[in-house]
Design an enzyme around this catalytic site. Structure first.
Site, PDB file in Angstrom:
ATOM      1  N   TRP A   1      37.251 -94.299  41.679  1.00  0.00           N
ATOM      2  CA  TRP A   1      37.049 -94.037  40.646  1.00  0.00           C
ATOM      3  C   TRP A   1      37.070 -95.507  39.985  1.00  0.00           C
ATOM      4  O   TRP A   1      35.732 -96.287  39.118  1.00  0.00           O
ATOM      5  CB  TRP A   1      38.077 -93.902  39.837  1.00  0.00           C
ATOM      6  CG  TRP A   1      38.701 -92.519  39.721  1.00  0.00           C
ATOM      7  CD1 TRP A   1      37.905 -91.463  40.930  1.00  0.00           C
ATOM      8  CD2 TRP A   1      39.720 -91.240  38.801  1.00  0.00           C
ATOM      9  NE1 TRP A   1      38.753 -90.142  40.786  1.00  0.00           N
ATOM     10  CE2 TRP A   1      39.234 -90.294  39.348  1.00  0.00           C
ATOM     11  CE3 TRP A   1      40.624 -91.956  38.029  1.00  0.00           C
ATOM     12  CZ2 TRP A   1      40.341 -88.868  39.215  1.00  0.00           C
ATOM     13  CZ3 TRP A   1      40.974 -90.686  37.375  1.00  0.00           C
ATOM     14  CH2 TRP A   1      41.136 -89.365  38.022  1.00  0.00           C
ATOM     15  N   LYS A   2      36.852 -96.757  40.142  1.00  0.00           N
ATOM     16  CA  LYS A   2      36.616 -97.902  40.077  1.00  0.00           C
ATOM     17  C   LYS A   2      37.676 -98.293  38.709  1.00  0.00           C
ATOM     18  O   LYS A   2      38.240 -97.512  38.454  1.00  0.00           O
ATOM     19  CB  LYS A   2      35.428 -98.309  40.244  1.00  0.00           C
ATOM     20  CG  LYS A   2      34.594 -98.116  41.798  1.00  0.00           C
ATOM     21  CD  LYS A   2      33.273 -98.997  41.672  1.00  0.00           C
ATOM     22  CE  LYS A   2      33.453 -98.707  43.428  1.00  0.00           C
ATOM     23  NZ  LYS A   2      31.545 -98.535  44.258  1.00  0.00           N
TER      24      LYS A   2
ATOM     25  N   HIS B   1      38.205-103.660  49.292  1.00  0.00           N
ATOM     26  CA  HIS B   1      36.454-103.392  49.307  1.00  0.00           C
ATOM     27  C   HIS B   1      36.107-104.517  49.082  1.00  0.00           C
ATOM     28  O   HIS B   1      36.211-105.529  48.806  1.00  0.00           O
ATOM     29  CB  HIS B   1      36.848-102.488  47.707  1.00  0.00           C
ATOM     30  CG  HIS B   1      35.921-101.936  47.489  1.00  0.00           C
ATOM     31  ND1 HIS B   1      34.642-102.163  46.831  1.00  0.00           N
ATOM     32  CD2 HIS B   1      35.605-100.576  47.470  1.00  0.00           C
ATOM     33  CE1 HIS B   1      33.305-101.763  46.420  1.00  0.00           C
ATOM     34  NE2 HIS B   1      34.098-100.177  47.345  1.00  0.00           N
TER      35      HIS B   1
ATOM     36  N   GLY C   1      26.438 -98.702  45.015  1.00  0.00           N
ATOM     37  CA  GLY C   1      26.142 -98.452  43.678  1.00  0.00           C
ATOM     38  C   GLY C   1      24.806 -98.364  43.292  1.00  0.00           C
ATOM     39  O   GLY C   1      24.143 -98.756  42.119  1.00  0.00           O
TER      40      GLY C   1
ATOM     41  N   GLY D   1      31.956 -93.612  45.420  1.00  0.00           N
ATOM     42  CA  GLY D   1      32.661 -93.904  43.775  1.00  0.00           C
ATOM     43  C   GLY D   1      32.022 -93.273  42.442  1.00  0.00           C
ATOM     44  O   GLY D   1      32.655 -92.112  42.394  1.00  0.00           O
ATOM     45  N   GLY D   2      30.865 -93.724  43.181  1.00  0.00           N
ATOM     46  CA  GLY D   2      29.720 -92.591  41.034  1.00  0.00           C
ATOM     47  C   GLY D   2      29.898 -91.618  41.515  1.00  0.00           C
ATOM     48  O   GLY D   2      30.776 -90.559  40.214  1.00  0.00           O
TER      49      GLY D   2
HETATM   50  P1  PGA Z   1      28.918 -95.871  45.214  1.00  0.00           P
HETATM   51  O1  PGA Z   1      30.619 -96.566  45.925  1.00  0.00           O
HETATM   52  O2  PGA Z   1      29.788 -94.479  45.987  1.00  0.00           O
HETATM   53  O3  PGA Z   1      29.097 -95.790  43.700  1.00  0.00           O
HETATM   54  O4  PGA Z   1      27.914 -96.355  45.763  1.00  0.00           O
HETATM   55  C1  PGA Z   1      31.301 -97.429  47.179  1.00  0.00           C
HETATM   56  C2  PGA Z   1      32.326 -97.229  47.223  1.00  0.00           C
HETATM   57  O5  PGA Z   1      32.155 -98.866  46.569  1.00  0.00           O
HETATM   58  O6  PGA Z   1      33.511 -96.897  47.525  1.00  0.00           O
END
Ligand code: PGA
Length: 252
Positions: A10-11, A96, A174, A235-236
């Site tokens: 989720w960041k 990460h 991202g 991520g997203g």
């Molecule tokens: P992303 O991020 O799917 O938004 O590209 C992946 C991650 O950093 O784990």
């Protein structure tokens, strides 16, 4: 055989209420339609205890996005591996590229975190991956090998069984730019060969190697069809139930 896994990262997104809603939504969606792979959601620290109560841990595993490189004590603002474990979390993301780059996490610091996470019974999603510059200089293999050697190859084979590797090319995170399935497979196969060299063929075959970087429901089937891609770190596309579920369903 390596476990098939789809993990969400989720960041720094979702306040507590939004995070609870997302976890509840995912829990319901996967109760109604059982996944064909392991599912992990990695949330900010503040969500862990509450989300842990909401989810069915037989279907969804919980992880943190980081932990401290010290066991306990006077480290204002830090959260230890023991604290993470006490929330009910089973995993922690370490290495990460955002933590390496923005928070200066060196291989030595990551090694400390890896040891503390394992000592506290957490499994680790360990991220590796090259920058665009390194890819253009054809250094990607050397980069990922050095990242493994720097922070996880001191482990015994028994300890290493608790490591999931996530290959995440920095230029794909991202950015909407995904590595092609062929590009990803090539380096995943290389990573598996490096693990085999160190721990033997059986350990390598049992190690899950996830792809991360703009992975979404539309490209997941092609990526996951490759023999050395055991799933994704997302991520997203992990921030909406339908998007994340779409990737989980790529294993069906
Ligand atoms: P992303 O991020 O799917 O938004 O590209 C992946 C991650 O950093 O784990």
């Amino acid at each position: 055989m390596a476990k098939k896994i789809v993990a969400g990262n989720w960041k720094m997104n979702k306040n507590l209420q939004e995070g609870i809603e997302l976890a509840q939504g995912l829990n319901e969606a996967l109760a109604a339609d059982k996944p064909n792979c392991d599912v992990i959601i990695c949330t900010p620290f503040i969500h862990l205890a509450k989300v842990s109560e909401i989810i069915n841990h037989d279907v969804i595993n919980l992880g943190a996005e980081n932990c401290a490189d010290k066991a306990s004590g006077a480290y204002t603002g830090e959260v230890s591996a023991e604290m993470v474990k006490s929330t009910g979390a089973e995993y922690v993301i370490l290495g990460h590229s955002e933590r390496r780059e923005y928070y200066n996490e060196t291989p030595e610091i990551l090694k400390e975190k890896v040891d503390l996470a394992l000592a506290n019974g957490l499994k680790i999603l360990f991220c590796i991956g090259e920058s665009l510059e390194q890819r253009e200089a054809n250094e990607q293999n050397a980069v990922v090998k050095a990242e493994l050697e720097g922070s996880v190859f001191h482990l015994s084979a028994e300890q290493f069984a608790n490591i999931v590797i996530a290959y995440e090319p920095i230029w794909a995170i991202g950015t909407g730019k995904t590595a092609t399935a062929e590009q990803a497979e090539e380096i995943h196969a290389y990573i598996r060969s490096v693990v085999a060299e160190k721990y033997g063929a059986e350990v390598a075959a049992n190690t899950s190697i996830l792809y991360g970087g703009s992975c979404k429901a539309s490209n997941a089937p092609e990526l996951f069809a490759k023999p050395d891609i055991d799933g994704g770190l997302i991520g997203g596309a992990s921030l909406k139930v339908a998007d994340f579920k779409g990737i989980i369903d790529a294993w069906k």
